[in-house]
Structures are given as C-alpha cells and as structure tokens.
Scaffold this motif. Sequence first.
Motif, PDB file in Angstrom:
ATOM      1  N   PHE A  52       0.858  -1.218   0.161  1.00 20.03           N
ATOM      2  CA  PHE A  52       0.049   0.023   0.097  1.00 20.03           C
ATOM      3  C   PHE A  52       0.809   1.132  -0.062  1.00 20.03           C
ATOM      4  CE2 PHE A  52      -4.141  -1.904   1.865  1.00 20.03           C
ATOM      5  CZ  PHE A  52      -4.382  -2.465   1.057  1.00 20.03           C
ATOM      6  N   HIS A  53       1.851   1.325   0.886  1.00 15.93           N
ATOM      7  CA  HIS A  53       2.774   2.456   0.799  1.00 15.93           C
ATOM      8  C   HIS A  53       3.539   2.635  -0.686  1.00 15.93           C
ATOM      9  CE1 HIS A  53       6.575   4.538   1.888  1.00 15.93           C
ATOM     10  NE2 HIS A  53       5.711   5.196   2.892  1.00 15.93           N
ATOM     11  N   GLY A  54       3.806   1.723  -1.174  1.00 17.98           N
ATOM     12  CA  GLY A  54       4.443   1.670  -2.578  1.00 17.98           C
ATOM     13  C   GLY A  54       3.565   2.210  -3.538  1.00 17.98           C
ATOM     14  N   GLN A  55       2.373   2.010  -3.363  1.00 18.92           N
ATOM     15  CA  GLN A  55       1.237   2.298  -4.390  1.00 18.92           C
ATOM     16  C   GLN A  55       0.458   3.885  -3.977  1.00 18.92           C
ATOM     17  OE1 GLN A  55      -0.202   0.933  -7.249  1.00 18.92           O
ATOM     18  NE2 GLN A  55       1.335  -0.759  -7.054  1.00 18.92           N
ATOM     19  N   GLY A  56       1.221   4.316  -2.842  1.00 18.76           N
ATOM     20  CA  GLY A  56       0.850   5.791  -2.465  1.00 18.76           C
ATOM     21  C   GLY A  56      -0.676   5.845  -2.148  1.00 18.76           C
ATOM     22  N   VAL A  57      -1.133   4.848  -1.372  1.00 17.78           N
ATOM     23  CA  VAL A  57      -2.507   4.487  -0.792  1.00 17.78           C
ATOM     24  C   VAL A  57      -2.603   5.803  -0.048  1.00 17.78           C
ATOM     25  CG1 VAL A  57      -4.083   3.443   0.744  1.00 17.78           C
ATOM     26  CG2 VAL A  57      -2.957   2.254  -1.235  1.00 17.78           C
ATOM     27  N   LYS A  58      -3.779   6.664  -0.137  1.00 16.93           N
ATOM     28  CA  LYS A  58      -4.186   7.755   0.866  1.00 16.93           C
ATOM     29  C   LYS A  58      -5.242   7.516   1.692  1.00 16.93           C
ATOM     30  CE  LYS A  58      -1.053  10.411  -1.274  1.00 16.93           C
ATOM     31  NZ  LYS A  58       0.162  10.859  -0.701  1.00 16.93           N
ATOM     32  N   LEU A  59      -5.964   6.470   1.475  1.00 18.69           N
ATOM     33  CA  LEU A  59      -7.194   6.249   2.394  1.00 18.69           C
ATOM     34  C   LEU A  59      -7.167   4.921   2.614  1.00 18.69           C
ATOM     35  CD1 LEU A  59      -9.651   7.389   3.721  1.00 18.69           C
ATOM     36  CD2 LEU A  59     -10.909   6.918   1.518  1.00 18.69           C
ATOM     37  N   LEU A  60      -6.827   4.468   4.043  1.00 19.25           N
ATOM     38  CA  LEU A  60      -6.822   3.022   4.370  1.00 19.25           C
ATOM     39  C   LEU A  60      -8.134   2.751   5.295  1.00 19.25           C
ATOM     40  CD1 LEU A  60      -5.229   0.541   4.861  1.00 19.25           C
ATOM     41  CD2 LEU A  60      -3.935   1.574   6.630  1.00 19.25           C
ATOM     42  N   LEU A  61      -8.785   1.889   4.462  1.00 19.44           N
ATOM     43  CA  LEU A  61      -9.892   0.980   4.854  1.00 19.44           C
ATOM     44  C   LEU A  61      -9.591  -0.259   5.831  1.00 19.44           C
ATOM     45  CD1 LEU A  61     -11.096   3.121   2.816  1.00 19.44           C
ATOM     46  CD2 LEU A  61     -12.992   1.692   2.535  1.00 19.44           C
ATOM     47  N   ILE A  62     -10.272  -0.283   7.045  1.00 20.98           N
ATOM     48  CA  ILE A  62      -9.862  -1.673   7.740  1.00 20.98           C
ATOM     49  C   ILE A  62     -10.923  -2.220   8.267  1.00 20.98           C
ATOM     50  CG2 ILE A  62      -8.702  -2.457   9.668  1.00 20.98           C
ATOM     51  CD1 ILE A  62      -6.871   0.149   9.796  1.00 20.98           C
ATOM     52  N   SER A  63     -11.087  -3.275   7.781  1.00 22.78           N
ATOM     53  CA  SER A  63     -12.513  -4.130   7.973  1.00 22.78           C
ATOM     54  C   SER A  63     -12.025  -5.013   9.020  1.00 22.78           C
ATOM     55  CB  SER A  63     -12.970  -4.824   6.819  1.00 22.78           C
ATOM     56  OG  SER A  63     -14.385  -5.717   7.146  1.00 22.78           O
ATOM     57  N   GLY A  64     -12.425  -4.738  10.268  1.00 24.17           N
ATOM     58  CA  GLY A  64     -12.180  -5.692  11.495  1.00 24.17           C
ATOM     59  C   GLY A  64     -12.398  -4.745  12.785  1.00 24.17           C
ATOM     60  N   GLY A  65     -12.309  -5.299  13.886  1.00 23.38           N
ATOM     61  CA  GLY A  65     -12.286  -4.532  15.080  1.00 23.38           C
ATOM     62  C   GLY A  65     -11.262  -3.668  15.532  1.00 23.38           C
ATOM     63  N   ASP A  66     -11.417  -3.022  16.621  1.00 22.57           N
ATOM     64  CA  ASP A  66     -10.192  -2.159  17.225  1.00 22.57           C
ATOM     65  C   ASP A  66      -8.671  -2.905  17.550  1.00 22.57           C
ATOM     66  OD1 ASP A  66     -11.915  -0.159  17.241  1.00 22.57           O
ATOM     67  OD2 ASP A  66     -12.127  -0.067  19.444  1.00 22.57           O
ATOM     68  N   GLY A  67      -8.997  -4.115  17.392  1.00 26.13           N
ATOM     69  CA  GLY A  67      -7.600  -4.802  17.666  1.00 26.13           C
ATOM     70  C   GLY A  67      -6.907  -4.912  16.422  1.00 26.13           C
ATOM     71  N   THR A  68      -7.650  -5.005  15.085  1.00 27.35           N
ATOM     72  CA  THR A  68      -6.971  -5.165  13.718  1.00 27.35           C
ATOM     73  C   THR A  68      -6.563  -3.915  13.297  1.00 27.35           C
ATOM     74  OG1 THR A  68      -8.836  -6.763  13.224  1.00 27.35           O
ATOM     75  CG2 THR A  68      -7.546  -5.707  11.553  1.00 27.35           C
ATOM     76  N   ILE A  69      -7.296  -2.481  13.753  1.00 29.81           N
ATOM     77  CA  ILE A  69      -6.815  -1.342  13.458  1.00 29.81           C
ATOM     78  C   ILE A  69      -5.433  -1.115  14.319  1.00 29.81           C
ATOM     79  CG2 ILE A  69      -7.337   1.121  13.869  1.00 29.81           C
ATOM     80  CD1 ILE A  69     -10.201   0.178  13.568  1.00 29.81           C
TER      81      ILE A  69
END
Length: 324
Positions: A52-69
């Motif tokens: 993701f860093h290499g692709q320049g992702v600006k918006l990171l969506l995290i599907s999971g609970g607080d522990g995943t985040i």
Amino acid sequence: MKQVGIILNPSAKINSKRTAAVESKLGGIFGGRALLRTTKNQLEIAGVMDEFHGQGVKLLLISGGDGTICSVISTYLSLFGEEDLPVILPLMGGTINMIGSDAGLRESQFAICRKLNDKLVRGAPVGVIERGLIRVQDSKRAEPYYGFSWIDGFLYRFLIDYYKQGAGIQVASMMTIKTILTLLSNGKRGPFENIDSTVYTDGEKLPHDGHVLMIASSLKKFVFGFDIFAEAAVPGESFNMVYVRESYIRKERHKLPLGLYMSLKSDKQGNFVNRAVRSLRVERNSGYIIDGEIFSGDDPRDILIEAGPKVRIFSFRGEKQMEL
C-alpha cells in the motif's frame, strides 16, 4: 498508484462466516480504484502495508475491530515511521469498535463504502477527525505498540473472563449483571480489589500504590460512546487517563453511572484521577488491553505510555475537510 487500500481481517466478527462474499462486495463498490487484501497474521499485515505504501494509498480502510486497527497502524509505523500516515477508515467489524464509534461510523461497512465511493467519484473533499495515538512501551517487548486506548485492571480481567466463558451477548449480559450486583452489595471480594502497582503521571508519582482500573485513551468517546473524560486532550501532545482505586468505588459507587455522562473530576485524595497527561508510567503491570487486543504475561512488567503521532480518521461529520 491507488487511492484506496482495503485490509480485511477474515477472523473479525462480521467477516468470519462470509469472507469471500464480503471481499467481492467491497471490491465491487470501488472497482479499480482500490486495492483489497485479506490478512491473517502480523507478517501478512506487514506485506500489505509495504504494498500500500508503494502504491501511494491515501485512504486506508480496515475491516475488523479495534484490535485489527491497532495492529495495522503499529505495523505501518514500525515500517515507515510517522511520515504520511494515510487517512484511516474503520469499517466496524469486530467485537470492540470504539474507534469507529468515536468517528460516528455506525452504518454497515457496505453503506459507508458506497457513500465514500460516491464522494471519490465526484472528487468531493472528505471529512476527517484528528486523534492522537498513544505509544505503549512494554519492558517485555522489543518495539513500542500504538493504539487509541490502553486499559488494565478490572476491565482487563473482565475481558479475560469474557473470552474464557465463550464470549457472545449472553455471556456479556450475565457477567455485567453479576458485576453490578457485586458493586451494589459492596462485597469485600470480587473484581474490585486493588492491583498492586505504582503509577506516575508526567513524571510525578500518584500518592497511592494499587488501583482497580486504569484507562489511557486519545478518543473523545469511550465504550458505547460515553464521554467519561474530564479534560480535553490535544492530539499528538496529550491523552486522557482515568485512575480508580478500590476505596473510591466503595465510597462513591453511586456516582459512577453519572460519570458516564458528566465525566467526574479527580478527587483531592488521589483515589480517583481523571485528567489529560503527556505520559503515564505503570510499574508492576500484570496484563493490559490495547484497543481490544489482550496482552498478558506471567511476569510483571513496566509500562510507559506517551502521546504518539496524530492520525486522521474518516468521518462523515468530520471536524475538517480535506482533498485526497
């Protein structure tokens, strides 16, 4: 280059029984605008963050609970430091979802993604709120861990028992009722006994050894959206902490429900402390929770918590608007 990156925890509550269907639906909403990856462990998270860093992702969506985040953010910071953290969007899919609740993201992950995609298609700015991370340094761990909330004492023991008894709504309800009855009866034993510890805030020792509960958090809303904190923290500079001793609970237990809504202030004896701090040190800790993830061990450890970097969290009611 990709604008959106989606990382999906297949073990999270909302994904565990239909992972393939969730992947397909989320991918279909964004089409070619997003990268979607499923991760099962820390090593896989590191690989995805690198991509993701290499692709320049600006918006990171995290599907999971607080522990995943917590795991995703900690991995990102370990790899790339505090530079250019993407905007975080919690897709509330776990058992504990305080981060998404603080941002007002109460709809399903699909509804949120459809609304977001509509904004991106139109080139509209997105709303964000800013929260500071907390940096947790454990004397038993080689690297710091980052998150939004750290908890020990009563709530740590409650969550340990919750999972031992099988988890679920019925277990939580029974345990909560039992805890309330213990509190009302003012029983001499049970979950409200002091834990042996020494605590320092901003380098100054609190006047007592031992506590029943301690919370450090950079969120404004805590557990079910309650505003329990008495002072405003500054993102990236300070965070809130609550410290409670057994004697305070025994004497002032009738005030505790009110404190969920009106944020009780510290008492003069130091048995209850509720304030914003820059650092918190706990000696002889025996286990804790960071954003729903349990960290336990056989030997006591020393914990140092400091204000970490600021993070922007996507929110439809955003305090600020920004272009992606």
